[in-house]
Design an enzyme around this catalytic site. Structure first.
Site: not given
Length: 310
Positions: A113, A115, A117-118, A191, A226, A260
């Site tokens: 996805h 974000h 961190d990925h 997510h 959100y 994660h």
């Protein structure tokens, strides 16, 4: 969360490479584990390094203590799923070399996805390896832009990342092929809007094959604006999240992995220090059930709080 500079990660991963350079190919994963850095801290940062290790067959863990990167290898080239952060990307490359593989042989770079961190290291890894980046919409557009849009529940709270040019699109249920490798993309939004889970079969040296699922996050994190229950603002998003949970629960799944490691207890199940079985036919169902419980709890919280003014 504290983000280190990445220099420590590169230094430790480079020393792992030196320790494994002369090991026979089949023994390099064991050598990497034997020359491991200090164990991951209880609350690791995104860039804290960890040695590479075999998961099963031709599937390997090459990420950090807190963020997964999964390498699937073949004689025709390799596929890497997720790029961790930009600062940790060199450590991923060093981990790949430590296992005896050449990062230049990575043909495709996939994403779970959109974000930081990925996806933060994808631009660097694509540049260094020459790999083609593949993602599902709307993640592909977000990768090219370096930031998601308001369809991302965390849009107001997560930073952008280095943009990735010319991302190849893949559809829900489509399969990416490379030699004998077959990886299928599964739309699992929730997510993020572009969240994608990946599945494939991996075989060990004896020819025993297992269904592996890299199940994307099912955690309903968001910024302060959100609301998952606000269907007027986000039409169909909650129903899509529920379908994502059902999708993961229904996949053929002997081994469940996650972006994660802690979300699926990966480090307790892989490598020479594993304390739990790697293969669990109910792993994806349990992962999905945990996601459903978190979503139900989030919706209950939203019902208990008034909606913020628009």
């Amino acid at each position: 969360m504290r983000l280190p500079t990445g220099l420590l990660a590169v230094s430790i991963a480079t020393s792992l490479l030196a320790a494994c350079a002369n090991a026979p190919h089949r023994d390099r994963a064991a050598a990497a584990g034997a020359n491991a850095a200090a164990p991951c801290p209880a609350k690791p940062t995104w860039d804290d390094p960890t040695p590479p290790r075999r998961i099963y067959g031709n599937t390997w863990y090459v990420g950090t203590c807190a963020i997964s990167a999964i390498l699937i290898t073949s004689d025709a080239g390799h596929i890497l799923i997720d790029g961790v952060t930009d600062t940790a990307a060199p450590a991923v490359e060093a981990n790949i070399r430590a296992l005896g593989f050449d990062p230049a042989q990575i043909r495709y770079l996939l994403n779970s996805h959109e974000h930081i961190d990925h996806a933060g290291g994808i631009a660097r890894l694509a540049r260094d390896t020459g790999a083609r980046v593949v993602a599902r919409e709307p993640a592909a557009t977000a990768l090219e832009r370096g930031k998601a849009d308001r369809s991302d529940p965390q849009f107001l709270s997560v930073p952008g990342f280095p943009p990735v040019p010319d991302v190849q699109r893949i559809g829900d249920g489509e399969t990416l092929e490379l030699g004998a490798l077959r990886l299928t993309a599964h739309a699992t939004p929730g997510h993020t809007a572009g969240a994608t889970s990946w599945s494939w079969r991996s075989c060990d040296d004896a020819g025993a094959c297992r269904d592996v699922v890299y199940a994307d996050s099912l955690t309903p994190f968001s910024d302060k604006v959100y609301r998952y229950s606000d269907d007027a603002a986000h039409p169909g998003a909650l129903a899509a999240f529920r379908r994502s949970i059902d999708t993961i629960a229904a996949l053929p799944c002997d081994i469940v992995l996650s972006p994660h490691p802690g979300a699926s207890d990966m480090f307790e199940r892989i490598g020479p220090q594993a304390t739990r079985p790697l293969v669990d036919a109910g792993g994806c169902r349990a992962y999905a059930a945990a996601g459903a419980a978190k979503l139900d709890a989030r919706l209950q919280e939203e019902r208990a709080k008034p909606a913020p003014a628009r």
